[in-house]
Design a protein around this motif. Structure first.
Motif, PDB file in Angstrom:
ATOM      1  N   THR A  42     -16.387  22.079  28.353  1.00 15.17           N
ATOM      2  CA  THR A  42     -15.825  21.120  27.898  1.00 15.17           C
ATOM      3  C   THR A  42     -16.635  19.889  27.821  1.00 15.17           C
ATOM      4  O   THR A  42     -16.726  19.063  26.965  1.00 15.17           O
ATOM      5  CB  THR A  42     -14.365  20.855  28.513  1.00 15.17           C
ATOM      6  OG1 THR A  42     -14.744  20.968  30.132  1.00 15.17           O
ATOM      7  CG2 THR A  42     -13.449  21.757  28.097  1.00 15.17           C
ATOM      8  N   ARG A  45     -18.624  20.111  24.956  1.00 17.97           N
ATOM      9  CA  ARG A  45     -17.995  19.548  23.798  1.00 17.97           C
ATOM     10  C   ARG A  45     -17.676  18.185  23.573  1.00 17.97           C
ATOM     11  O   ARG A  45     -17.851  17.604  22.492  1.00 17.97           O
ATOM     12  CB  ARG A  45     -16.738  20.342  23.766  1.00 17.97           C
ATOM     13  CG  ARG A  45     -15.944  20.476  22.456  1.00 17.97           C
ATOM     14  CD  ARG A  45     -14.818  21.478  22.582  1.00 17.97           C
ATOM     15  NE  ARG A  45     -14.467  22.325  21.414  1.00 17.97           N
ATOM     16  CZ  ARG A  45     -14.195  23.460  21.321  1.00 17.97           C
ATOM     17  NH1 ARG A  45     -13.873  24.256  22.199  1.00 17.97           N
ATOM     18  NH2 ARG A  45     -14.145  23.882  19.944  1.00 17.97           N
ATOM     19  N   ALA A  49     -19.071  15.064  20.757  1.00 17.18           N
ATOM     20  CA  ALA A  49     -18.500  13.964  19.872  1.00 17.18           C
ATOM     21  C   ALA A  49     -19.168  12.831  20.052  1.00 17.18           C
ATOM     22  O   ALA A  49     -19.878  12.678  21.038  1.00 17.18           O
ATOM     23  CB  ALA A  49     -17.086  14.134  20.602  1.00 17.18           C
ATOM     24  N   PRO A  50     -18.735  11.984  19.195  1.00 15.03           N
ATOM     25  CA  PRO A  50     -19.447  10.350  19.251  1.00 15.03           C
ATOM     26  C   PRO A  50     -19.103   9.503  20.373  1.00 15.03           C
ATOM     27  O   PRO A  50     -18.941   8.538  19.995  1.00 15.03           O
ATOM     28  CB  PRO A  50     -19.353   9.806  17.945  1.00 15.03           C
ATOM     29  CG  PRO A  50     -18.045  10.637  17.465  1.00 15.03           C
ATOM     30  CD  PRO A  50     -17.859  11.813  18.045  1.00 15.03           C
ATOM     31  N   LEU A  51     -18.991  10.135  21.476  1.00 14.10           N
ATOM     32  CA  LEU A  51     -18.521   9.132  22.721  1.00 14.10           C
ATOM     33  C   LEU A  51     -19.684   8.779  23.378  1.00 14.10           C
ATOM     34  O   LEU A  51     -20.803   9.333  23.387  1.00 14.10           O
ATOM     35  CB  LEU A  51     -17.787  10.299  23.884  1.00 14.10           C
ATOM     36  CG  LEU A  51     -16.669  10.613  23.421  1.00 14.10           C
ATOM     37  CD1 LEU A  51     -15.828  11.399  24.638  1.00 14.10           C
ATOM     38  CD2 LEU A  51     -15.261   9.546  23.312  1.00 14.10           C
TER      39      LEU A  51
ATOM     40  N   LEU B  86     -12.351  24.997  26.826  1.00  9.30           N
ATOM     41  CA  LEU B  86     -10.817  24.318  26.422  1.00  9.30           C
ATOM     42  C   LEU B  86     -10.271  23.922  27.793  1.00  9.30           C
ATOM     43  O   LEU B  86     -10.828  24.706  28.835  1.00  9.30           O
ATOM     44  CB  LEU B  86      -9.972  25.164  25.660  1.00  9.30           C
ATOM     45  CG  LEU B  86     -10.447  25.515  24.347  1.00  9.30           C
ATOM     46  CD1 LEU B  86      -9.603  26.851  23.561  1.00  9.30           C
ATOM     47  CD2 LEU B  86     -10.431  24.293  23.325  1.00  9.30           C
ATOM     48  N   TYR B  87      -9.214  23.459  27.881  1.00  6.90           N
ATOM     49  CA  TYR B  87      -8.551  22.884  29.207  1.00  6.90           C
ATOM     50  C   TYR B  87      -7.301  24.077  29.268  1.00  6.90           C
ATOM     51  O   TYR B  87      -6.260  23.898  28.281  1.00  6.90           O
ATOM     52  CB  TYR B  87      -7.997  21.722  29.158  1.00  6.90           C
ATOM     53  CG  TYR B  87      -8.978  20.626  29.072  1.00  6.90           C
ATOM     54  CD1 TYR B  87      -9.958  20.331  30.175  1.00  6.90           C
ATOM     55  CD2 TYR B  87      -9.490  20.074  27.947  1.00  6.90           C
ATOM     56  CE1 TYR B  87     -11.100  19.381  30.222  1.00  6.90           C
ATOM     57  CE2 TYR B  87     -10.517  18.968  27.813  1.00  6.90           C
ATOM     58  CZ  TYR B  87     -11.365  18.884  28.938  1.00  6.90           C
ATOM     59  OH  TYR B  87     -12.256  17.811  28.789  1.00  6.90           O
ATOM     60  N   PHE B  98      -6.321  16.051  22.045  1.00  4.56           N
ATOM     61  CA  PHE B  98      -7.433  15.343  23.100  1.00  4.56           C
ATOM     62  C   PHE B  98      -8.620  15.388  22.402  1.00  4.56           C
ATOM     63  O   PHE B  98      -9.397  14.450  22.311  1.00  4.56           O
ATOM     64  CB  PHE B  98      -7.435  16.242  24.501  1.00  4.56           C
ATOM     65  CG  PHE B  98      -8.773  15.712  25.325  1.00  4.56           C
ATOM     66  CD1 PHE B  98      -8.558  14.519  25.743  1.00  4.56           C
ATOM     67  CD2 PHE B  98      -9.919  16.349  25.495  1.00  4.56           C
ATOM     68  CE1 PHE B  98      -9.548  13.844  26.609  1.00  4.56           C
ATOM     69  CE2 PHE B  98     -10.887  15.839  26.115  1.00  4.56           C
ATOM     70  CZ  PHE B  98     -10.604  14.641  26.936  1.00  4.56           C
ATOM     71  N   PHE B  99      -9.159  16.536  21.669  1.00  8.55           N
ATOM     72  CA  PHE B  99     -10.560  16.512  21.201  1.00  8.55           C
ATOM     73  C   PHE B  99     -10.451  15.581  19.992  1.00  8.55           C
ATOM     74  O   PHE B  99     -11.431  15.078  19.640  1.00  8.55           O
ATOM     75  CB  PHE B  99     -11.123  17.927  20.962  1.00  8.55           C
ATOM     76  CG  PHE B  99     -11.551  18.543  22.276  1.00  8.55           C
ATOM     77  CD1 PHE B  99     -12.597  18.203  22.884  1.00  8.55           C
ATOM     78  CD2 PHE B  99     -10.696  19.614  22.775  1.00  8.55           C
ATOM     79  CE1 PHE B  99     -13.028  18.665  24.029  1.00  8.55           C
ATOM     80  CE2 PHE B  99     -11.292  20.088  23.883  1.00  8.55           C
ATOM     81  CZ  PHE B  99     -12.583  19.802  24.581  1.00  8.55           C
ATOM     82  N   THR B 102     -11.393  12.231  20.683  1.00 12.07           N
ATOM     83  CA  THR B 102     -12.703  11.755  21.171  1.00 12.07           C
ATOM     84  C   THR B 102     -13.512  11.534  19.762  1.00 12.07           C
ATOM     85  O   THR B 102     -14.403  10.991  19.854  1.00 12.07           O
ATOM     86  CB  THR B 102     -13.304  13.045  21.738  1.00 12.07           C
ATOM     87  OG1 THR B 102     -13.693  14.167  20.893  1.00 12.07           O
ATOM     88  CG2 THR B 102     -12.658  13.423  23.158  1.00 12.07           C
ATOM     89  N   TYR B 103     -12.723  11.716  18.641  1.00 11.04           N
ATOM     90  CA  TYR B 103     -13.302  11.414  17.453  1.00 11.04           C
ATOM     91  C   TYR B 103     -12.609  10.224  16.940  1.00 11.04           C
ATOM     92  O   TYR B 103     -12.648   9.872  15.543  1.00 11.04           O
ATOM     93  CB  TYR B 103     -13.308  12.587  16.362  1.00 11.04           C
ATOM     94  CG  TYR B 103     -14.176  13.564  16.666  1.00 11.04           C
ATOM     95  CD1 TYR B 103     -15.804  13.565  16.329  1.00 11.04           C
ATOM     96  CD2 TYR B 103     -13.742  14.693  17.644  1.00 11.04           C
ATOM     97  CE1 TYR B 103     -16.392  14.702  16.759  1.00 11.04           C
ATOM     98  CE2 TYR B 103     -14.759  15.676  18.065  1.00 11.04           C
ATOM     99  CZ  TYR B 103     -16.124  15.915  17.353  1.00 11.04           C
ATOM    100  OH  TYR B 103     -16.744  16.812  18.088  1.00 11.04           O
ATOM    101  N   CYS B 143     -10.217  22.972  17.445  1.00 10.79           N
ATOM    102  CA  CYS B 143     -10.646  21.677  17.833  1.00 10.79           C
ATOM    103  C   CYS B 143     -11.826  21.261  17.072  1.00 10.79           C
ATOM    104  O   CYS B 143     -12.141  20.112  17.315  1.00 10.79           O
ATOM    105  CB  CYS B 143     -10.953  21.925  19.387  1.00 10.79           C
ATOM    106  SG  CYS B 143      -9.666  22.224  20.437  1.00 10.79           S
ATOM    107  N   ALA B 144     -12.647  22.429  16.585  1.00 14.04           N
ATOM    108  CA  ALA B 144     -13.972  21.913  15.694  1.00 14.04           C
ATOM    109  C   ALA B 144     -13.633  21.263  14.671  1.00 14.04           C
ATOM    110  O   ALA B 144     -14.397  20.667  13.900  1.00 14.04           O
ATOM    111  CB  ALA B 144     -14.855  23.005  15.757  1.00 14.04           C
TER     112      ALA B 144
END
Lengths: 208, 240
Positions: A42, A45, A49-51, B86-87, B98-99, B102-103, B143-144
């Motif tokens: 994770t 992953r 992402a743009p973090l 994944l969680y 959640f993912f 992040t975007y 998620c992707a």
């Protein structure tokens, strides 16, 4: 010890335990949680992402900081209501100190999780990170009872300052702005900043 | 339309092991590109280099017109790692939300849409630890996809899926291509790779051959990709 004759060993312990438990659990939870992020993929992953890496670390600090506060409330309630220890401090000051210790623990946990591959290995950080601090940082016995040659080691550990400040606040009723508490708090925050830099450094987008 | 991915002379070494040896790659926009090769051939490393997750020792990568690494361009890229990643204590919906966050997506709608797409709407609120392997793969794909990327890197997206689900996944890929999304996926199954628009056969960190499936068959004079691979592996062996 600090107060008059009415103070007993429990009074000496209670403030230290508030800080020690916060540090212990937040460190262990972060180390295991972050290790899981690394192992499960994770983290990979998240890095896709743009973090910013710092956003990730700040997120962890916010989450586990909140957890540390809840835990501090529980420890204080048990100490004050259950064990009837003397308690003078303002709750807000205690929270600030616990939060500062939690930040140290989160960042140290993220940083050290790099060096573990399994959760069992993460648990083995306890004797390296947690135990020496319990013995050397004035949690169980006062710093003054340490032999001279060990005292520098105590001052190189973050919990020494956190426990000292918590004791001043909870036992002596000192405020955060008292010189000794303020210096201790700054020392704890300096450790937090150092470990935060190390933690961000281990989450490399361009690593491996 | 310009190329979605360009890599020039990419080298990557882990310790003594040379994982990528001078990979050159061009992926035109809007196609599905298959990276084919046995495990350990460098497929995952190449994907990670293209994403900017791993720094090549040599060579240059351009993705969607930007030199990699580039944090901002990640907004337009989707990545499905080989592990589900994944969680497991969270539900499918919570993972995807959640993912998505992040975007920068806080809206519910894209999450619902993508749950619908991978046919998990009915199990959206079950924790992942109750999920089968195929359901985990679908959650991972969701998620992707949730932030509507223009380019997708899928690392072994269909491994372990039954033929029916695999066909469904390929249906998704094709529909995404039609909307202009470029897909780059890895596989070690020849039969599956035949469905890609272009293929790169990777072995020992370098391309044995590269082109459309028809071109590859014609060049080697083989009837199908499996014989293409076997012929190439025999005549060229491990590249040095």
């Amino acid at each position: 010890m600090h107060g008059g004759p009415r103070y007993d060993a429990l009074d000496f312990f209670a403030p230290a335990m508030v800080g020690y438990f916060a540090f212990f659990f937040v460190f262990l939870l972060t180390a295991v949680a972050f290790l899981r992020e690394r192992v499960a993929g994770t983290l990979e992953r998240l890095m896709a992402a743009p973090l910013r890496r710092s956003e990730l670390v700040v997120g962890y600090m916010a989450g586990f900081g909140l957890f540390a506060l809840l835990q501090a409330v529980a420890v204080i309630l048990v100490a004050v209501l259950g064990l009837r220890v003397h308690y003078h401090g303002a709750l807000l000051s205690v929270f600030v100190l616990v939060l500062a210790l939690a930040l140290v623990a989160v960042n140290l946990g993220i940083f050290l999780s790099t060096f573990a591959r399994t959760e069992l290995q993460a648990v083995q950080f306890i004797p390296i990170v947690i135990l020496p601090q319990g013995l050397l940082c004035g949690v169980i016995w006062p710093l003054s009872s340490l032999p001279d040659w060990l005292r520098p080691a105590a001052y190189a550990l973050p919990l020494t300052y956190g426990v000292g400040a918590l004791r001043d606040v909870m036992l002596k009723g000192q405020g955060l702005l008292t010189t000794s508490v303020r210096l201790d708090l700054l020392a704890v925050l300096a450790f937090a900043a150092l470990f935060a830099a190390l933690a961000v450094g281990t989450i490399r987008r361009q690593g491996a | 339309m310009s190329d979605a991915v360009r890599a020039g002379d990419v080298w990557k070494r882990f310790g003594a092991l040379e994982v990528l040896r001078g990979v050159n790659l061009t992926v035109p926009a809007g196609i599905t590109y298959g990276l084919l090769g046995p495990s350990g051939s460098g497929k995952t490393t190449l994907i990670r280099v293209l994403l900017g997750l791993s720094r090549p020792d040599r060579g240059a990568v351009t993705v969607l017109g930007r030199a990699i690494p580039d944090r901002a361009i990640l907004q337009h890229i989707g990545y499905m790692p080989q592990l589900p990643a994944l969680y497991y204590d969270l539900t499918a919906r919570e993972n995807i939300a959640f993912f998505a966050r992040t975007y920068g997506l806080t809206d519910r709608r894209p999450v619902d849409e993508v749950l619908e797409l991978v046919q998990l709407a009915g199990r959206a609120d079950s924790p992942l630890r109750t999920f089968s392997g195929g359901m985990l793969q679908r959650t991972s794909l969701a998620c992707a996809l949730v932030h509507r990327p223009r380019l997708l890197f899928l690392d072994e997206p269909t491994v372990g899926l039954d033929p029916l689900l695999r066909a469904t996944f390929w249906g998704h890929f094709r529909r995404l291509n039609e909307t202009g999304v470029t897909i780059m996926l890895t596989s070690h199954m020849m039969e599956e790779a035949e469905q890609a628009d272009r293929l790169g056969i990777l072995r020992g960190g370098a391309f044995l051959a590269e082109g459309t499936p028809e071109e590859l068959c014609r060049r080697v004079g083989a009837a199908n990709l499996k014989s293409v691979y076997l012929t190439l592996a025999e005549t060229q062996g491990e590249p040095n």
